[in-house]
Structure formats: structure tokens, C-alpha cells
Scaffold this active site. Structure first.
Site, PDB file in Angstrom:
ATOM      1  N   CYS A 158     -19.624   1.675   8.536  1.00  0.00           N
ATOM      2  CA  CYS A 158     -18.854   1.027   9.604  1.00  0.00           C
ATOM      3  C   CYS A 158     -17.647   1.926   9.829  1.00  0.00           C
ATOM      4  CB  CYS A 158     -18.422  -0.372   9.172  1.00  0.00           C
ATOM      5  SG  CYS A 158     -17.251  -1.134  10.317  1.00  0.00           S
ATOM      6  N   CYS A 182       0.826  -1.208   0.000  1.00  0.00           N
ATOM      7  CA  CYS A 182       0.000   0.000   0.000  1.00  0.00           C
ATOM      8  C   CYS A 182       0.864   1.264   0.000  1.00  0.00           C
ATOM      9  CB  CYS A 182      -0.919  -0.004   1.226  1.00  0.00           C
ATOM     10  SG  CYS A 182      -2.049   1.396   1.222  1.00  0.00           S
ATOM     11  N   CYS A 184       0.203   0.345  10.303  1.00  0.00           N
ATOM     12  CA  CYS A 184      -0.240  -0.691   9.369  1.00  0.00           C
ATOM     13  C   CYS A 184       0.865  -1.562   8.782  1.00  0.00           C
ATOM     14  CB  CYS A 184      -1.021  -0.046   8.229  1.00  0.00           C
ATOM     15  SG  CYS A 184      -1.769  -1.306   7.169  1.00  0.00           S
ATOM     16  N   ARG A 217     -18.111  -2.801  17.879  1.00  0.00           N
ATOM     17  CA  ARG A 217     -17.334  -4.013  17.623  1.00  0.00           C
ATOM     18  C   ARG A 217     -16.026  -4.019  18.408  1.00  0.00           C
ATOM     19  NH1 ARG A 217     -18.094  -7.760  13.631  1.00  0.00           N
ATOM     20  NH2 ARG A 217     -19.491  -6.301  12.589  1.00  0.00           N
ATOM     21  N   CYS A 219     -16.419  -9.630   5.460  1.00  0.00           N
ATOM     22  CA  CYS A 219     -15.812  -8.307   5.253  1.00  0.00           C
ATOM     23  C   CYS A 219     -14.528  -8.459   4.440  1.00  0.00           C
ATOM     24  CB  CYS A 219     -15.445  -7.671   6.577  1.00  0.00           C
ATOM     25  SG  CYS A 219     -16.813  -7.573   7.722  1.00  0.00           S
ATOM     26  N   CYS A 259     -19.499  -6.577   3.511  1.00  0.00           N
ATOM     27  CA  CYS A 259     -18.816  -5.347   3.930  1.00  0.00           C
ATOM     28  C   CYS A 259     -17.507  -5.286   3.157  1.00  0.00           C
ATOM     29  CB  CYS A 259     -18.525  -5.400   5.430  1.00  0.00           C
ATOM     30  SG  CYS A 259     -17.571  -3.980   6.024  1.00  0.00           S
ATOM     31  N   CYS A 287       0.143   4.994   6.953  1.00  0.00           N
ATOM     32  CA  CYS A 287      -0.499   4.775   8.260  1.00  0.00           C
ATOM     33  C   CYS A 287       0.490   4.077   9.204  1.00  0.00           C
ATOM     34  CB  CYS A 287      -1.766   3.945   8.088  1.00  0.00           C
ATOM     35  SG  CYS A 287      -2.821   4.570   6.750  1.00  0.00           S
TER      36      CYS A 287
HETATM   37  N1  SAM Z   1      -6.704   0.431   2.974  1.00  0.00           N
HETATM   38  C1  SAM Z   1      -7.999   0.674   3.456  1.00  0.00           C
HETATM   39  C2  SAM Z   1      -8.053   1.795   4.454  1.00  0.00           C
HETATM   40  O1  SAM Z   1      -7.063   2.082   5.100  1.00  0.00           O
HETATM   41  O2  SAM Z   1      -9.127   2.405   4.583  1.00  0.00           O
HETATM   42  C3  SAM Z   1      -8.679  -0.546   4.045  1.00  0.00           C
HETATM   43  C4  SAM Z   1      -7.891  -1.519   4.907  1.00  0.00           C
HETATM   44  S1  SAM Z   1      -7.224  -0.891   6.438  1.00  0.00           S
HETATM   45  C5  SAM Z   1      -6.104  -2.177   6.892  1.00  0.00           C
HETATM   46  C6  SAM Z   1      -8.607  -0.982   7.569  1.00  0.00           C
HETATM   47  C7  SAM Z   1      -8.400  -0.528   8.985  1.00  0.00           C
HETATM   48  O3  SAM Z   1      -7.693  -1.504   9.714  1.00  0.00           O
HETATM   49  C8  SAM Z   1      -7.609   0.733   9.240  1.00  0.00           C
HETATM   50  O4  SAM Z   1      -8.338   1.909   9.048  1.00  0.00           O
HETATM   51  C9  SAM Z   1      -7.226   0.584  10.693  1.00  0.00           C
HETATM   52  O5  SAM Z   1      -8.212   1.213  11.501  1.00  0.00           O
HETATM   53  C10 SAM Z   1      -7.242  -0.932  10.914  1.00  0.00           C
HETATM   54  N2  SAM Z   1      -5.878  -1.419  11.206  1.00  0.00           N
HETATM   55  C11 SAM Z   1      -4.860  -1.556  10.345  1.00  0.00           C
HETATM   56  N3  SAM Z   1      -3.743  -2.000  10.956  1.00  0.00           N
HETATM   57  C12 SAM Z   1      -4.065  -2.145  12.262  1.00  0.00           C
HETATM   58  C13 SAM Z   1      -3.320  -2.558  13.415  1.00  0.00           C
HETATM   59  N4  SAM Z   1      -2.034  -2.889  13.346  1.00  0.00           N
HETATM   60  N5  SAM Z   1      -3.980  -2.616  14.596  1.00  0.00           N
HETATM   61  C14 SAM Z   1      -5.277  -2.261  14.682  1.00  0.00           C
HETATM   62  N6  SAM Z   1      -6.022  -1.860  13.631  1.00  0.00           N
HETATM   63  C15 SAM Z   1      -5.426  -1.787  12.433  1.00  0.00           C
HETATM   64 FE1  SF4 Z   2      -2.879   1.249   3.327  1.00  0.00          FE
HETATM   65 FE2  SF4 Z   2      -2.829   0.110   5.694  1.00  0.00          FE
HETATM   66 FE3  SF4 Z   2      -3.277   2.712   5.516  1.00  0.00          FE
HETATM   67 FE4  SF4 Z   2      -5.172   0.967   4.645  1.00  0.00          FE
HETATM   68  S1  SF4 Z   2      -4.454   1.234   6.746  1.00  0.00           S
HETATM   69  S2  SF4 Z   2      -4.439   2.816   3.614  1.00  0.00           S
HETATM   70  S3  SF4 Z   2      -3.837  -0.693   3.900  1.00  0.00           S
HETATM   71  S4  SF4 Z   2      -1.386   1.643   4.932  1.00  0.00           S
END
Ligand code: SAM
Ligand code: SF4
Ligand code: DTB
Length: 333
Positions: free
Chosen positions: A202, A67, A74, A274, A111, A142, A71
């Protein structure tokens, strides 16, 4: 008069759903003595839901890793060395095989998550087919695909999508410390497009990212201040992944996680709250407290998107041990 009596005297569990929660009010809820907070949360929960029921959804990462976003939490961000391999979008057949298995395992909602900043039109066509296929199995659908514009949300709605997950993640103030490649307003805009398209929203966030109490206040106040509350509010405990900037952040006291759930329950009384990521490292006692605090849904199955979640047996034993049962379908549907 004891504090407890004062707090409960002013409290009206039958009050209508409000979108005018002030930060002061939300801060005051977080500051309540734990027994009073849980009492209020339980009372609100029981006024709106059967407290013995828990809804279960199964997650699948349909497009993993690589990606472009930054974030800080992530494992799927290409710029962090986390060991997650970038993969292509899964085939329709492979996704439907997983969905059938999730249904057989007992999940009522499937989901699908993609590690995108936003979907490309060609990819969205493919995701719409997945939504149609999963719906045809009799499950709720979802997806979480990143930012959407109005046209993309309308296409997803047309394919039969029930829920779109897009989290605010944290408070507006702390947000810039966690993500720089898209703004808080971008997220609110996407949520507006999803809502306008008639898809259930959500939306929640993550705690344990090194934020302060005031950031948890700000996150819940923003969620509860949305003109229509998200139908589903995932509260995630950060899963600390080696290689991400947050891998060594100080862990949050589990009781502060429970408090966040309780305040979400009180301020968004008709939403499904949730208990999301982080259960793998949570004691049964903490999870039980989360249910007492008003959580009424979980992710079910041994994997979240890329990280572990409790095994199905373990979860079924816990639900059983607590005398709880699985909600067939959420009450609003
Ligand atoms: N890429 C898309 C986005 O960011 O909207 C969808 C997938 S993203 C992985 C979905 C959500 O997963 C993120 O917004 C975050 O809130 C949650 N998430 C990701 N990594 C995480 C982590 N290490 N611990 C807890 N929640 C996490
Ligand atoms: Fe990309 Fe992870 Fe951020 Fe979703 S949460 S936009 S997968 S870096
Ligand atoms: C949400 O709020 N939590 C889920 C779901 N929505 C998509 C994702 C949690 C991901 C945890 C890290 C991982 O497994 O990669």
C-alpha cells in the site's frame, strides 16, 4: 479534429499494466482537458473494476505521537507542538476491541499505524500478535510502522499480514523539503523488502503540501514506475495541523486533487486507488468526482490516526446517495 477526439483516439483502455510510464506521458495526462481526463480514467476504471463498488478500511493508531522523525506534515512528530500526546503501544486486548467495533461498523480491512521511525524487535512481536488476532476476526490486516528490513517484513508476513502501508509521500525532488530524517531511497528499500516478503504493498502520497504540478507528476511517475504497482495507492490531501511546518501552506484546488486521482487510476489500472486523508474538509461533490476519477476505496470511521474523518452515517449516506455499494473484499483476494 477536436482535442478530445485526438486524445481518445490514441487511448487504449485494455492496454496491459505498464511500469515504463515516462514523466512526459504522466505530464501529458495531467495536462488533458478535465472532461478527457475523467473519460479516460472512467474507461480504465470500468475495464478493471465495478465502478459502483467502494472498499472500506478502518484506521487505528496503535502507537500515537512522540515520533523522532521530522515529516513536515505530521502531527505526531515529537518536535512539533501540535497537542498530540505521546502514548505507549496499545495492548493486544484494546486493539482487538477496536477491531471488533470496526468489523461491526462494516469495515473489511483494519489498518494499524504506529508513530515510529522503524519498529523495535520487541514491539514487532506485539504487532505480529495484533495481526494474528485481527485476522482471526475474519478481517484483512494492514500495518504502517515506518522503515522495515527484510527480516522484519518476513516476520510480519508469517503472522498473516495482508498489506503494509509505506508512502513515498511526494516526488523525489520535493522530498527533501518535507523530510530530512530519512531518504527517498530508504522508502524504496522498505517497499522492496515488503514486496520480497510477499506482502501486498500500500503506497501513495500526499498532495497539497505546497508542491508544484511537476511534483505530482513525479510522484505518480515514481509509483507507476515501480516494477510491480502497489496493490493499494492512497492519495491523501494534506490535513493541515496547527503546529506543523505545513499548517499554513496554500490550499490545493480540489480539482487538482481529482486530477491526481485520475492520473493514478490511468497509470495503475488494476490498483485500488484510495481517496484517503482530507475527506473531512471535502465537499460531497469533490468526493463524488474522486469516485468518477477512479477512486474505489476510503478510510471509514470518525478518526484517521489523530485527525477527524467523516462520521460513519455521513459516509453511508453519501455512498447510498451515489448508488454505490461496499465492496466486501478487494477483487484480487
Ligand atoms: N510512522 C510511519 C511512517 O511514517 O511510515 C507510519 C505512520 S504515518 C502517520 C503514515 C502516513 O500518513 C504518512 O506516510 C503520510 O503519508 C500520512 N500522513 C501523516 N500525516 C498526514 C497529514 N497531516 N495529512 C495527510 N496525510 C498524512
Ligand atoms: Fe513519524 Fe509522522 Fe513521519 Fe510517520 S509520518 S515517521 S509518525 S513523523
Ligand atoms: C495513508 O496514506 N493515510 C493514512 C494511512 N495511510 C495510515 C493516514 C492519514 C493520517 C492523517 C493524519 C492523522 O490523522 O494523524
Amino acid at each position: 479534429m477536436s482535442l478530445a477526439t485526438e486524445n481518445t483516439a490514441a487511448f487504449n483502455p485494455a492496454a496491459s499494466v505498464r511500469s515504463d510510464w515516462t514523466r512526459e506521458e504522466v505530464r501529458a495526462l495531467f495536462a488533458l482537458p478535465f472532461p478527457d481526463l475523467i473519460f479516460q480514467a472512467q474507461t480504465v476504471h470500468r475495464a478493471n473494476f465495478d465502478p459502483t463498488e467502494v472498499q472500506i478500511s478502518t484506521l487505528l493508531s496503535i502507537k500515537t505521537g512522540g515520533c523522532p522523525e521530522d515529516c513536515a506534515y505530521c502531527p505526531q512528530a515529537a518536535r512539533y507542538d501540535t497537542g498530540v500526546k505521546a502514548e505507549k503501544l496499545m495492548s493486544l486486548d484494546a486493539v482487538l476491541t477496536e477491531a471488533r467495533a470496526a468489523k461491526a461498523g462494516g469495515a473489511s480491512r483494519f489498518c494499524m499505524g504506529a508513530a515510529w521511525r522503524e519498529p523495535k524487535d520487541r514491539d514487532l512481536d506485539q504487532v505480529c500478535k495484533m495481526v494474528e488476532g485481527v485476522k482471526a476476526l475474519g478481517m484483512e490486516t494492514c500495518v504502517t510502522l515506518g522503515m522495515l528490513n527484510g527480516g522484519q517484513a518476513a516476520r510480519l508476513k508469517k503472522s498473516g499480514l495482508d498489506y503494509y502501508n509505506h508512502n513515498l509521500d511526494t516526488s523525489p525532488e520535493y522530498y527533501g523539503d518535507i523530510i530530512t530524517t530519512r531518504t527517498y531511497q530508504d522508502r524504496l528499500d522498505t517497499l522492496g523488502h515488503v514486496r520480497d516478503a510477499g506482502i501486498h504493498v500500500c503506497c501513495g502520497g500526499i498532495v497539497g503540501m505546497g508542491e508544484g504540478l511537476e511534483d505530482r507528476v513525479g510522484m505518480i511517475a515514481t509509483l507507476a514506475g515501480l516494477p510491480v504497482h502497489p496493490e493499494s495507492v492512497p492519495i491523501n490531501m494534506l490535513v493541515q495541523v496547527e503546529g506543523t511546518p505545513l499548517s499554513d501552506v496554500q490550499k490545493l484546488d480540489p480539482l487538482d486533487f481529482v486530477r491526481t486521482i485520475a492520473v493514478a487510476r490511468i497509470t495503475m489500472p488494476r490498483s485500488m486507488v484510495r481517496l484517503s486523508a482530507g475527506r473531512e474538509d471535502m465537499s460531497e461533490e469533490t468526493q463524488a468526482l474522486c469516485f468518477l476519477a477512479g477512486a474505489n476505496s476510503i478510510f471509514y470511521g470518525p478518526k484517521l490516526l489523530t485527525t477527524p474523518n467523516p462520521e460513519r452515517d455521513r459516509d453511508m449516506q453519501l455512498i447510498d446517495k451515489l448508488g454505490m455499494t461496499q465492496m466486501d473484499l478487494p477483487p484480487r483476494d
